[in-house]
Design an enzyme around this catalytic site. Structure first.
Site, PDB file in Angstrom:
ATOM      1  NE  ARG A  87      41.647  39.099  35.730  1.00 45.74           N
ATOM      2  CZ  ARG A  87      41.004  38.315  34.857  1.00 45.74           C
ATOM      3  NH1 ARG A  87      41.016  36.993  35.016  1.00 45.74           N
ATOM      4  NH2 ARG A  87      40.369  38.833  33.830  1.00 45.74           N
ATOM      5  NE  ARG A 156      40.653  31.801  35.772  1.00 44.68           N
ATOM      6  CZ  ARG A 156      39.998  32.420  34.800  1.00 44.68           C
ATOM      7  NH1 ARG A 156      39.358  33.550  35.045  1.00 44.68           N
ATOM      8  NH2 ARG A 156      39.971  31.915  33.577  1.00 44.68           N
ATOM      9  CB  CYS A 440      32.800  43.285  31.479  1.00 45.87           C
ATOM     10  SG  CYS A 440      32.237  43.433  29.774  1.00 45.87           S
ATOM     11  CB  CYS A 485      30.778  38.899  24.922  1.00 46.59           C
ATOM     12  SG  CYS A 485      31.646  38.113  26.295  1.00 46.59           S
ATOM     13  CB  CYS A 489      33.364  39.328  32.946  1.00 46.75           C
ATOM     14  SG  CYS A 489      34.326  38.131  31.996  1.00 46.75           S
TER      15      CYS A 489
END
Length: 568
Positions: A87, A156, A440, A485, A489
Site C-alpha cells: 500500500r 496511517r 472492500c 468482515c 474498511c
C-alpha cells in the site's frame, strides 16, 4: 510548528509481561527492523515469519494468500499461495502523471496487471511475490513515493477532501495533509535500510523521539474535510480537521476525535463510534494539536487488550472531558468554541467541473476502486494514455473514484476524446446507487474476510437497481457499502444500507445511516442470504417511495419509521 518529543505523561516502560504480545514484539523489534531483511532472502518459502509479517505492516506491506485455492493447496500438502499487498502512502490522494505511470508500470510488472484505489485515497498492489517487493518499493522511490506507515500501529495515510471543483481551499488542505503526513510518520531508518539498501548509522534510544519503541497501541487515522462535502467521513476518523473558511481562505479547523468503524461480531465491548467535535483551532496550531492528540492515545491507549486499543475506546474508558483536558494541556492552549459548519453529502461528483482557477476536472467512477481493463471499459489502458498527456494531476477520492484534475481549457477536448475512446465517458448510464457504493477487497486476498465484497457487490446492486426502477427511485442517491468482515474498511456503519460478511454468502444487514455520514446505522437483521436481503430491501424501498416526506433521505426515512430489527 512544533517539534515532536516523547514528553510522556504516563510511564510506558511497564514490564513486558503486563503487555499484549504485539506490544512485546514492537518493543523488541529494534525499531521495526526485526528479521525482515533475512526473511526476504529465504527462498524456501514464499512468505515470511509471523513476526516479520507483523512488522512489515509498518512498512505498508501485508502478507496474504489466494483463498480461492487455499483448500486445494492444503489437500496437495503445498504451502498456501503466498503473495503480498503493498500500500502506497499518498497524502490527500494527490498523484502526478509521472507517478501514475510508474504505478501502472509496477502493476503490470508485479501486481497482476491491476491497481486498487482504496477508501483512504491511495493505491494498493495485490499479488506481489516476495522477491518483487523490493523492486516495487524501489520503483515507487523513483517517483518520490513510499509505503511508510501505510499500515501498522502508527498514523496511517492522511486524507483530504477531493472535490471535483478543486478550489484554492482544497489545494491548501491537500498541501496540509502532505505536511502533516510527513510530520507524523515513524522516523526509524529501518525502512531505508531494508528497502533502499542504505547503510545503518549509529542509533540511540531517540531513534523514534515521538513513538518510542512501542509506537501506538493501534492504527490511528487522520483526515481533513472541506464543508459541505464529507467525502472522507470525518466522523469515522480518530482525528479529524473540519476546515473553517473566511474571506481570506482557511481560518482554522474544528477538531473531531474518537471515530472508528471496526467491531467484532458477538463481542459487545467492540463497536463503531462517531467522533466528537471538541472545539476549534487556528491553522497555525495544526501540528501541535495532532501531536497532542496522538500523544494522549500513545500514553493512555490500551496496550494489553488489542481489541480495545483504538482511540475511541480510550476516550470512552477515560471520559471525553478528561481526554479533551489532557489534549489542551499538551497543546499548550485550550480549544476555542467550535464554529458553525454544514455537511451535506459524503459522495463524489462526476463528469466535468470547472475550478475557481479556470481549469477543468473530470470525476470518473471506478467501481470499488479496481483499475483494470474490462469489456468495453479499458480503465487501466485509458488512464495510462491520459497520464501520458495530462499536464495537471490526479486526485484519488475517499470513495474509490478518481478525479482527472487541472486540465487546461485548451486540453479538455483531448482528454475527453481519450475518455470516449476507452469507454470511460460519463455518457454510459450508471445508477445513483452504484455511484454511491463502496466495497472492500475481501476475498480472495484479505485474510480477515468471511464473505465476498468487491466481487459480489456489483451483481447485488444490479438486482437492487431492479427494485429501485420499479419504485421510481433510479435517480435517488442512496449510500450502500459492503465489507467482507465486521472490521469496516469500507466505512459501512455510516451508510444508509450496509452489509458485513458473516460467512460465505451470509451477511449482517444494517440500515439507517446518515446520508452525509453524521449518524451510525443500526443492525436490522443477521446472517442473511441474498434472497432475504432483497426481500427486506424491496419492502423498505417500496415504503420509502410511497411514504417519504419531501426531500427525505432513505436513511432518515428508515430511522424515522423502523419498528425493530428483525430476527435472523
Amino acid at each position: 510548528m512544533t517539534t515532536r518529543t516523547i514528553d510522556r505523561s504516563t510511564d510506558l516502560s511497564q514490564s513486558l509481561d503486563k503487555l499484549g504480545p504485539d506490544e512485546t514484539l514492537k518493543h523488541n523489534s529494534d525499531y521495526l527492523r526485526g528479521h525482515i531483511a533475512s526473511d526476504l532472502l529465504d527462498r524456501i518459502t514464499g512468505g515470511v515469519t509471523f513476526e516479520s509479517n507483523k512488522l512489515m505492516k509498518f512498512h505498508g506491506i501485508y502478507q496474504q494468500d489466494d483463498r480461492d485455492i487455499r483448500d486445494e493447496r492444503r489437500r496437495q500438502k503445498l504451502e498456501p499461495a503466498l503473495t503480498f499487498m503493498v500500500r502506497v502512502r499518498l497524502p490527500g490522494g494527490v498523484c502526478t502523471p509521472e507517478q501514475w505511470l510508474k504505478i501502472d508500470e509496477l502493476a503490470q510488472a508485479h501486481g497482476g496487471n491491476t491497481i486498487r484505489l482504496t477508501t483512504r485515497q491511495t493505491f494498493q498492489f495485490h499479488w506481489i511475490v516476495k522477491e518483487d517487493i523490493k523492486p516495487t518499493i524501489e520503483g515507487l522511490h523513483d517517483v518520490l513515493l513510499d509505503t511508510i506507515a501505510a499500515c501498522g500501529d502508527d498514523s496511517r495515510g492522511v486524507m483530504a477532501t477531493a472535490d471535483p471543483a478543486d478550489s484554492d481551499v482544497h489545494a491548501e488542505v491537500a498541501a496540509l495533509s502532505k505536511q502533516l503526513s510527513d510530520h507524523v510518520i515513524p522516523k526509524t531508518r529501518a525502512y531505508h535500510e531494508i528497502w533502499y539498501g542504505e547503510e545503518r548509522v549509529a542509533t540511540s534510544e531517540n531513534e523514534e523521539p515521538f513513538y518510542g519503541k512501542q509506537y501506538l497501541p493501534r492504527k490511528f487515522k487522520i483526515g481533513f474535510v472541506v464543508p459541505p462535502s464529507n467525502d472522507i467521513d470525518v466522523y469515522t476518523q480518530d482525528l479529524g480537521f473540519i476546515a473553517i473558511t473566511g474571506p481570506n481562505g482557511i481560518e482554522g479547523f474544528n477538531v473531531t476525535i474518537g471515530g472508528g468503524m471496526g467491531r467484532t461480531d458477538n463481542e459487545p465491548t467492540t463497536y463503531p463510534r462517531l467522533a466528537d467535535v471538541v472545539g476549534f483551532i487556528p491553522e497555525d496550531r495544526l501540528l501541535a494539536c495532532a501531536d497532542a492528540v496522538m500523544s494522549v492515545q500513545r500514553d493512555y491507549g490500551n496496550r494489553l487488550i488489542r481489541a480495545r486499543a483504538r482511540f475511541k475506546y480510550t476516550i470512552d474508558d477515560k471520559g471525553l472531558d478528561f481526554i479533551k483536558a489532557e489534549i489542551e494541556q499538551r497543546m499548550g492552549a485550550p480549544f476555542e468554541p467550535a464554529r458553525p459548519f454544514e455537511l451535506t453529502t459524503n459522495g463524489d461528483g462526476f463528469g466535468w467541473r470547472q475550478t475557481d482557477r479556470g481549469t477543468w476536472n473530470y470525476g470518473l467512477f471506478i467501481a470499488n476502486g479496481r483499475v483494470s481493463d474490462l469489456p468495453g471499459r479499458d480503465i487501466m489502458s485509458g488512464l495510462r494514455e491520459i497520464a501520458k498527456v495530462l499536464k495537471g494531476h490526479f486526485r484519488l477520492t475517499p470513495n474509490q473514484n478518481l478525479i482527472i484534475a487541472g486540465v487546461a481549457p485548451e486540453d479538455k477536448a483531448q482528454i475527453e476524446a481519450l475518455l470516449d475512446a476507452h469507454g470511460l465517458s460519463a455518457n454510459a448510464r450508471t445508477s445513483a446507487l452504484r455511484l454511491n457504493s463502496i466495497a472492500c477487497v475481501a476475498l480472495p486476498t484479505c485474510p480477515l474476510a468471511m464473505a465476498e465484497a468487491e466481487r459480489y457487490l456489483p451483481d447485488l446492486i444490479t438486482k437492487i437497481e431492479g427494485i429501485l426502477d420499479r419504485n421510481g427511485l433510479a435517480e435517488e442517491p442512496i449510500t450502500i457499502r459492503m465489507s467482507g468482515c465486521p472490521n469496516g474498511c469500507s466505512r459501512p456503519y455510516v451508510a444508509e444500507i450496509a452489509l458485513t460478511g458473516r460467512a460465505p454468502g451470509k451477511y449482517n444487514l444494517y440500515l439507517g445511516g446518515g446520508f452525509h455520514g453524521e449518524r451510525l446505522n443500526a443492525l436490522y437483521a443477521e446472517n442473511l442470504g441474498e434472497e432475504r436481503i432483497l426481500e427486506i430491501l424491496s419492502e423498505k424501498l417500496s415504503a420509502y417511495a410511497r411514504d417519504r416526506a419531501p426531500g427525505e433521505r432513505f436513511g432518515d426515512f428508515v430511522t424515522r419509521t423502523i419498528d425493530r430489527p428483525q430476527a435472523a
